[in-house]
Design a protein around this motif. Sequence first.
Motif, PDB file in Angstrom:
ATOM      1  N   ALA A  60       8.303   3.951  -3.411  1.00 45.70           N
ATOM      2  CA  ALA A  60       8.785   4.263  -4.549  1.00 45.70           C
ATOM      3  C   ALA A  60       9.251   3.013  -5.405  1.00 45.70           C
ATOM      4  CB  ALA A  60       9.793   5.365  -4.703  1.00 45.70           C
ATOM      5  N   ALA A  61       9.825   2.162  -4.598  1.00 42.99           N
ATOM      6  CA  ALA A  61      10.667   0.779  -5.037  1.00 42.99           C
ATOM      7  C   ALA A  61       9.243   0.020  -5.369  1.00 42.99           C
ATOM      8  CB  ALA A  61      11.393   0.321  -4.019  1.00 42.99           C
ATOM      9  N   LYS A  62       8.096  -0.138  -4.518  1.00 40.96           N
ATOM     10  CA  LYS A  62       7.022  -0.785  -4.519  1.00 40.96           C
ATOM     11  C   LYS A  62       6.152  -0.325  -5.912  1.00 40.96           C
ATOM     12  CE  LYS A  62       7.364  -4.043  -1.426  1.00 40.96           C
ATOM     13  NZ  LYS A  62       7.615  -5.619  -1.729  1.00 40.96           N
ATOM     14  N   ALA A  63       6.068   0.976  -6.113  1.00 38.18           N
ATOM     15  CA  ALA A  63       5.350   1.352  -7.169  1.00 38.18           C
ATOM     16  C   ALA A  63       6.123   1.123  -8.514  1.00 38.18           C
ATOM     17  CB  ALA A  63       5.393   3.112  -7.136  1.00 38.18           C
ATOM     18  N   ALA A  64       7.467   1.184  -8.252  1.00 41.24           N
ATOM     19  CA  ALA A  64       8.183   0.633  -9.551  1.00 41.24           C
ATOM     20  C   ALA A  64       8.191  -0.920  -9.826  1.00 41.24           C
ATOM     21  CB  ALA A  64       9.693   0.989  -9.425  1.00 41.24           C
ATOM     22  N   LEU A  65       7.738  -1.599  -8.817  1.00 42.29           N
ATOM     23  CA  LEU A  65       7.652  -3.196  -8.997  1.00 42.29           C
ATOM     24  C   LEU A  65       6.138  -3.074  -9.811  1.00 42.29           C
ATOM     25  CD1 LEU A  65       8.326  -6.069  -7.925  1.00 42.29           C
ATOM     26  CD2 LEU A  65       6.583  -5.785  -6.189  1.00 42.29           C
ATOM     27  N   ALA A  66       5.278  -2.344  -9.496  1.00 44.73           N
ATOM     28  CA  ALA A  66       4.019  -2.615 -10.153  1.00 44.73           C
ATOM     29  C   ALA A  66       4.272  -2.198 -11.573  1.00 44.73           C
ATOM     30  CB  ALA A  66       2.846  -1.587  -9.482  1.00 44.73           C
ATOM     31  N   ILE A  85       0.689  -1.441  -0.126  1.00 45.15           N
ATOM     32  CA  ILE A  85      -0.113  -0.131   0.148  1.00 45.15           C
ATOM     33  C   ILE A  85       0.967   1.201  -0.152  1.00 45.15           C
ATOM     34  CG2 ILE A  85      -0.052   0.033   2.773  1.00 45.15           C
ATOM     35  CD1 ILE A  85      -3.060   0.759   2.305  1.00 45.15           C
ATOM     36  N   GLY A  86       2.043   1.200   0.421  1.00 42.17           N
ATOM     37  CA  GLY A  86       2.920   2.238   0.586  1.00 42.17           C
ATOM     38  C   GLY A  86       3.528   2.725  -1.030  1.00 42.17           C
ATOM     39  N   ALA A  87       3.144   1.965  -2.097  1.00 40.98           N
ATOM     40  CA  ALA A  87       3.211   2.329  -3.177  1.00 40.98           C
ATOM     41  C   ALA A  87       2.408   3.517  -3.810  1.00 40.98           C
ATOM     42  CB  ALA A  87       3.309   1.278  -4.310  1.00 40.98           C
ATOM     43  N   GLU A  88       1.368   3.841  -3.010  1.00 36.04           N
ATOM     44  CA  GLU A  88       0.281   4.494  -3.199  1.00 36.04           C
ATOM     45  C   GLU A  88       0.178   5.873  -2.025  1.00 36.04           C
ATOM     46  OE1 GLU A  88      -1.377   4.621  -5.961  1.00 36.04           O
ATOM     47  OE2 GLU A  88      -0.776   2.557  -6.752  1.00 36.04           O
ATOM     48  N   ARG A  89       0.727   5.561  -1.061  1.00 31.62           N
ATOM     49  CA  ARG A  89       0.567   6.543   0.091  1.00 31.62           C
ATOM     50  C   ARG A  89       1.655   6.631   0.915  1.00 31.62           C
ATOM     51  NH1 ARG A  89      -4.457   4.189   3.195  1.00 31.62           N
ATOM     52  NH2 ARG A  89      -3.519   5.390   4.621  1.00 31.62           N
ATOM     53  N   ARG A  90       2.085   7.567   0.717  1.00 31.14           N
ATOM     54  CA  ARG A  90       3.511   8.240   1.547  1.00 31.14           C
ATOM     55  C   ARG A  90       4.630   7.369   1.945  1.00 31.14           C
ATOM     56  NH1 ARG A  90      -1.237   8.964   4.178  1.00 31.14           N
ATOM     57  NH2 ARG A  90      -0.766   7.690   5.934  1.00 31.14           N
ATOM     58  N   GLY A  91       4.777   6.436   0.996  1.00 30.79           N
ATOM     59  CA  GLY A  91       5.680   5.393   1.234  1.00 30.79           C
ATOM     60  C   GLY A  91       7.521   5.719   0.983  1.00 30.79           C
ATOM     61  N   ASN A 133       0.928 -10.756 -11.761  1.00 32.58           N
ATOM     62  CA  ASN A 133       0.080  -9.692 -11.130  1.00 32.58           C
ATOM     63  C   ASN A 133       0.931  -9.290  -9.573  1.00 32.58           C
ATOM     64  OD1 ASN A 133      -2.508  -9.711 -12.403  1.00 32.58           O
ATOM     65  ND2 ASN A 133      -2.331 -11.894 -12.206  1.00 32.58           N
ATOM     66  N   VAL A 134       0.459  -8.189  -9.120  1.00 32.72           N
ATOM     67  CA  VAL A 134       1.182  -7.781  -7.967  1.00 32.72           C
ATOM     68  C   VAL A 134      -0.087  -7.757  -6.779  1.00 32.72           C
ATOM     69  CG1 VAL A 134       2.033  -5.576  -6.436  1.00 32.72           C
ATOM     70  CG2 VAL A 134       2.743  -6.240  -8.935  1.00 32.72           C
ATOM     71  N   ILE A 135       0.282  -8.364  -5.638  1.00 37.18           N
ATOM     72  CA  ILE A 135      -0.590  -8.409  -4.420  1.00 37.18           C
ATOM     73  C   ILE A 135      -0.064  -7.051  -3.653  1.00 37.18           C
ATOM     74  CG2 ILE A 135      -1.527  -9.447  -2.571  1.00 37.18           C
ATOM     75  CD1 ILE A 135      -1.289 -11.902  -3.911  1.00 37.18           C
ATOM     76  N   SER A 136      -1.055  -5.923  -3.323  1.00 39.43           N
ATOM     77  CA  SER A 136      -0.408  -4.995  -2.674  1.00 39.43           C
ATOM     78  C   SER A 136      -1.225  -4.848  -1.264  1.00 39.43           C
ATOM     79  CB  SER A 136      -0.933  -3.662  -3.263  1.00 39.43           C
ATOM     80  OG  SER A 136      -0.482  -2.537  -2.524  1.00 39.43           O
ATOM     81  N   PRO A 137      -0.545  -5.483  -0.318  1.00 37.15           N
ATOM     82  CA  PRO A 137      -0.929  -5.689   1.232  1.00 37.15           C
ATOM     83  C   PRO A 137      -1.129  -4.095   1.590  1.00 37.15           C
ATOM     84  CG  PRO A 137       0.857  -7.022   0.774  1.00 37.15           C
ATOM     85  CD  PRO A 137       0.717  -6.209  -0.140  1.00 37.15           C
ATOM     86  N   GLY A 138      -2.092  -4.061   2.714  1.00 34.13           N
ATOM     87  CA  GLY A 138      -2.068  -3.093   3.395  1.00 34.13           C
ATOM     88  C   GLY A 138      -1.570  -3.380   4.702  1.00 34.13           C
TER      89      GLY A 138
END
Length: 238
Positions: free
Chosen positions: A144-150, A133-139, A168-173
């Motif tokens: 940024a690394a997780k957003a790049a993964l997606a 979830i950090g890829a979308e919110r104040r991470g 696919n990516v699973i994005s846990p909270g």
Amino acid sequence: MTRTILVTGATSGIGRAAAARFAAEPAEVFITGRHADTVERTAKELNVRGIVCDATNPVAVANLATHLSSLDVLVNAVGGLAGPPPEGASPLEAAHAEWQSHLSQNLLSAVLTTTALRDRLTHGSTVINIGSIGAERRGGSYGAAKAALAAWNASLSAELAPRDITCNVISPGYIADTNFFRGQLSDERHAALVEETHNKRPGSVDDVAETAYFLASSGARHITGQTINVNGGASTTR
């Protein structure tokens, strides 16, 4: 037919839960971790095969690939937060170390492992990458690394889909039962993270493991190139 499964970073947390879920199939499950003692112990406890591998090291990943002739499911679960900066590091050096660590753990580990094993993936295989979830919110750098993964996953999906391979990516909270926060999560922060959800509970590693199992099932063959949020409504899509 017995499937061959590889789960990286599987000695604890989400990776371990995913490996346990696939091992119940039953399937031939391989797990990796960086430390021989934890890999050996976890493999024995789950009745799976363990391989010591640092997924950020190209040489180690190349050796990992020699243990597998074919692969039905790959779960890239390696990831985590950077450690403290080097002693005496300047602010610039500290930022460099933090970003390098987050990119290496949370992006390059998946890229290297998948690159090394893509020729082992068979018709109908599945690649699952664990995001955040950090890829979308104040991470910060971790997000940024997780957003790049997606972003990379979307390209990978387009490349492998002609072979009927889903990616696919699973994005846990917030997942309570992991060592992600290294025991430093305050009660107040825990309560705030739970309050953000719609169902007013933290996620569990089994929530993510069951999602991974579904994505590797026959019912998910037309789901690819996606980010699947598993966060109890803490972050919603429309």
